[in-house]
Write a protein that holds these residues in place. Structure first.
Motif, PDB file in Angstrom:
ATOM      1  N   TYR A 128      41.230  56.319  32.270  1.00 32.64           N
ATOM      2  CA  TYR A 128      42.261  55.308  32.471  1.00 32.64           C
ATOM      3  C   TYR A 128      42.060  54.113  31.557  1.00 32.64           C
ATOM      4  O   TYR A 128      41.005  53.929  30.934  1.00 32.64           O
ATOM      5  N   LEU A 129      43.101  53.274  31.514  1.00 31.33           N
ATOM      6  CA  LEU A 129      43.040  51.950  30.900  1.00 31.33           C
ATOM      7  C   LEU A 129      43.443  50.938  31.959  1.00 31.33           C
ATOM      8  O   LEU A 129      44.545  51.019  32.517  1.00 31.33           O
ATOM      9  N   LEU A 130      42.566  49.982  32.246  1.00 33.26           N
ATOM     10  CA  LEU A 130      42.885  48.881  33.150  1.00 33.26           C
ATOM     11  C   LEU A 130      43.347  47.701  32.308  1.00 33.26           C
ATOM     12  O   LEU A 130      42.680  47.304  31.358  1.00 33.26           O
ATOM     13  N   ASP A 131      44.479  47.136  32.676  1.00 31.65           N
ATOM     14  CA  ASP A 131      45.188  46.146  31.871  1.00 31.65           C
ATOM     15  C   ASP A 131      45.416  44.909  32.734  1.00 31.65           C
ATOM     16  O   ASP A 131      46.190  44.940  33.691  1.00 31.65           O
ATOM     17  N   LEU A 132      44.743  43.805  32.396  1.00 34.18           N
ATOM     18  CA  LEU A 132      44.818  42.573  33.171  1.00 34.18           C
ATOM     19  C   LEU A 132      45.392  41.479  32.273  1.00 34.18           C
ATOM     20  O   LEU A 132      44.721  40.999  31.360  1.00 34.18           O
ATOM     21  N   PHE A 133      46.631  41.098  32.527  1.00 29.57           N
ATOM     22  CA  PHE A 133      47.332  40.132  31.667  1.00 29.57           C
ATOM     23  C   PHE A 133      47.549  38.854  32.474  1.00 29.57           C
ATOM     24  O   PHE A 133      48.360  38.798  33.389  1.00 29.57           O
ATOM     25  N   TRP A 134      46.811  37.803  32.080  1.00 35.79           N
ATOM     26  CA  TRP A 134      46.808  36.529  32.791  1.00 35.79           C
ATOM     27  C   TRP A 134      47.556  35.489  31.986  1.00 35.79           C
ATOM     28  O   TRP A 134      47.446  35.446  30.756  1.00 35.79           O
TER      29      TRP A 134
ATOM     30  N   ASP B 130      39.353  40.868  44.790  1.00 34.33           N
ATOM     31  CA  ASP B 130      39.438  39.427  45.001  1.00 34.33           C
ATOM     32  C   ASP B 130      40.207  38.831  43.836  1.00 34.33           C
ATOM     33  O   ASP B 130      40.307  39.441  42.767  1.00 34.33           O
ATOM     34  N   GLN B 131      40.757  37.638  44.043  1.00 31.83           N
ATOM     35  CA  GLN B 131      41.467  36.977  42.956  1.00 31.83           C
ATOM     36  C   GLN B 131      41.376  35.481  43.122  1.00 31.83           C
ATOM     37  O   GLN B 131      41.531  34.945  44.226  1.00 31.83           O
ATOM     38  N   GLN B 132      41.110  34.786  42.030  1.00 30.21           N
ATOM     39  CA  GLN B 132      41.099  33.337  41.937  1.00 30.21           C
ATOM     40  C   GLN B 132      42.129  32.938  40.877  1.00 30.21           C
ATOM     41  O   GLN B 132      42.648  33.788  40.158  1.00 30.21           O
ATOM     42  N   PRO B 133      42.435  31.652  40.747  1.00 35.34           N
ATOM     43  CA  PRO B 133      43.423  31.256  39.739  1.00 35.34           C
ATOM     44  C   PRO B 133      43.087  31.732  38.330  1.00 35.34           C
ATOM     45  O   PRO B 133      43.998  32.021  37.547  1.00 35.34           O
ATOM     46  N   ALA B 134      41.791  31.821  37.989  1.00 36.44           N
ATOM     47  CA  ALA B 134      41.412  32.221  36.630  1.00 36.44           C
ATOM     48  C   ALA B 134      40.398  33.362  36.636  1.00 36.44           C
ATOM     49  O   ALA B 134      39.557  33.466  35.744  1.00 36.44           O
ATOM     50  N   ALA B 135      40.481  34.238  37.618  1.00 38.09           N
ATOM     51  CA  ALA B 135      39.570  35.387  37.680  1.00 38.09           C
ATOM     52  C   ALA B 135      40.143  36.422  38.629  1.00 38.09           C
ATOM     53  O   ALA B 135      40.927  36.101  39.523  1.00 38.09           O
ATOM     54  N   ILE B 136      39.734  37.676  38.427  1.00 38.94           N
ATOM     55  CA  ILE B 136      40.197  38.757  39.297  1.00 38.94           C
ATOM     56  C   ILE B 136      39.126  39.827  39.384  1.00 38.94           C
ATOM     57  O   ILE B 136      38.352  40.037  38.439  1.00 38.94           O
ATOM     58  N   GLY B 137      39.072  40.488  40.524  1.00 36.83           N
ATOM     59  CA  GLY B 137      38.221  41.653  40.719  1.00 36.83           C
ATOM     60  C   GLY B 137      39.069  42.830  41.138  1.00 36.83           C
ATOM     61  O   GLY B 137      39.906  42.718  42.042  1.00 36.83           O
ATOM     62  N   VAL B 138      38.898  43.976  40.474  1.00 39.03           N
ATOM     63  CA  VAL B 138      39.705  45.165  40.733  1.00 39.03           C
ATOM     64  C   VAL B 138      38.773  46.357  40.913  1.00 39.03           C
ATOM     65  O   VAL B 138      37.765  46.486  40.206  1.00 39.03           O
ATOM     66  N   CYS B 139      39.126  47.232  41.854  1.00 40.74           N
ATOM     67  CA  CYS B 139      38.414  48.493  42.066  1.00 40.74           C
ATOM     68  C   CYS B 139      39.320  49.640  41.645  1.00 40.74           C
ATOM     69  O   CYS B 139      40.497  49.685  42.031  1.00 40.74           O
ATOM     70  N   VAL B 140      38.780  50.558  40.834  1.00 42.03           N
ATOM     71  CA  VAL B 140      39.491  51.770  40.434  1.00 42.03           C
ATOM     72  C   VAL B 140      38.685  52.960  40.934  1.00 42.03           C
ATOM     73  O   VAL B 140      37.508  53.117  40.573  1.00 42.03           O
ATOM     74  N   ALA B 141      39.300  53.790  41.778  1.00 42.43           N
ATOM     75  CA  ALA B 141      38.589  54.909  42.394  1.00 42.43           C
ATOM     76  C   ALA B 141      39.245  56.225  42.027  1.00 42.43           C
ATOM     77  O   ALA B 141      40.474  56.353  42.046  1.00 42.43           O
ATOM     78  N   GLY B 142      38.411  57.210  41.674  1.00 42.12           N
ATOM     79  CA  GLY B 142      38.849  58.566  41.402  1.00 42.12           C
ATOM     80  C   GLY B 142      38.113  59.542  42.278  1.00 42.12           C
ATOM     81  O   GLY B 142      37.269  59.150  43.096  1.00 42.12           O
TER      82      GLY B 142
END
Length: 285
Positions: free
Chosen positions: A100-106, A255-267
């Protein structure tokens, strides 16, 4: 991923994403018409590319900085600029893994803006959960070449599949064999839910008028998905999963803050956690 600077014969494609997977071009930078005038409103404009559009306007381009960490297991790239749009800081952080490609656009601004996140793909559009989408004309004025527009206002996670067989290729072109035309390759875009999101899908141009949209492409147009939010600060968190059988990955926000994010990707055989800080020189994977 395109960076921020302008270049000779350039388009308004700053921070755009192109993606290959399963031996195919999935997200193209499609030149519907060579040297198309800007006033035609498509090929050279930002909304014809897989990127972020602010206030329905084109970016001016500018310098950008990047941080990266490339290894055999994962490739991480984060590109930041404060010059693409006036008074907007933006970072596009990408994590590429084998599946996969995880894409985080802030994006962050001192005042409320309209943020439109676009992805354009080869193939045909298929919606895993189509019932929330209803006909719409919201995009008619700013993005008039989008056809078959549908909209879903939702704070839930949503997905769009793009499945191709020909990939824009006609039989007899080049060295493409029956194996190419018999294969079905897709990519699922999953956008993590967030309050205040309007999800859109539709069809973009493959060929320009007057040659008609479907001329020369058995699969029709270049379909698109778009997420719109009106906010000062937001993060579009999307998972792009190429597949040739069926998608199998699940993404969720940790989790998410104004200038940060945490993401889990599970397969089926792995679980990845990704934590990124935006607009700074710090990133953690």
């Amino acid at each position: 991923q395109q960076m921020g600077r302008n270049y000779g014969h350039d388009h308004r494609d700053k921070f755009e994403l192109l993606l290959w997977g399963r031996g195919r071009l999935l997200y193209p930078d499609w030149n519907a018409q060579q040297y198309e005038p800007m006033e035609y409103g498509w090929t050279r404009n930002a909304w014809a590319h897989s990127t972020l559009v602010v206030d329905e306007s084109n970016p001016k381009g500018g310098s950008s900085t990047e941080r990266h960490d490339f290894s055999a297991e994962a490739k991480f790239l984060a590109t930041t600029s404060r010059e693409i749009y006036p008074d907007v800081a933006q970072t596009r952080a990408l994590l590429l893994r084998g599946h996969y490609l995880l894409d985080l656009f802030w994006a962050d601004s001192p005042r409320e803006r309209t943020y439109d996140w676009f992805v354009h793909a080869l193939g045909r559009l298929c919606l895993p959960a189509p019932h929330g989408f209803q006909p719409s004309q919201d995009l008619l004025r700013p993005y008039r070449w989008v056809d078959g527009e549908r909209k879903w206002e939702t704070d839930r996670t949503w997905s769009a599949d793009f499945v191709q067989q020909t990939g824009g290729v006609l039989r007899g072109m080049g060295q493409y064999t029956d194996e190419w035309f018999d294969a079905r390759v897709g990519v699922r875009m999953t956008m993590l839910g967030e309050p205040g999101t309007a999800a859109y899908v539709g069809e973009g141009l493959f060929n320009p008028v007057p040659n008609l949209r479907e001329h020369g492409n058995p699969e029709g147009t270049i379909p698109l998905a778009m997420a719109r939010r009106k906010a000062r600060t937001t993060c579009f968190a999307a998972l792009h999963e190429p597949f040739d059988a069926r998608p199998s990955l699940v993404a969720r926000r940790v989790d998410q803050q104004p200038a940060a994010i945490g993401v889990c990707v599970a397969g089926p055989a792995f679980t990845d956690y990704v934590c990124v800080a935006f607009g700074t020189e710090q990133a953690e994977q």
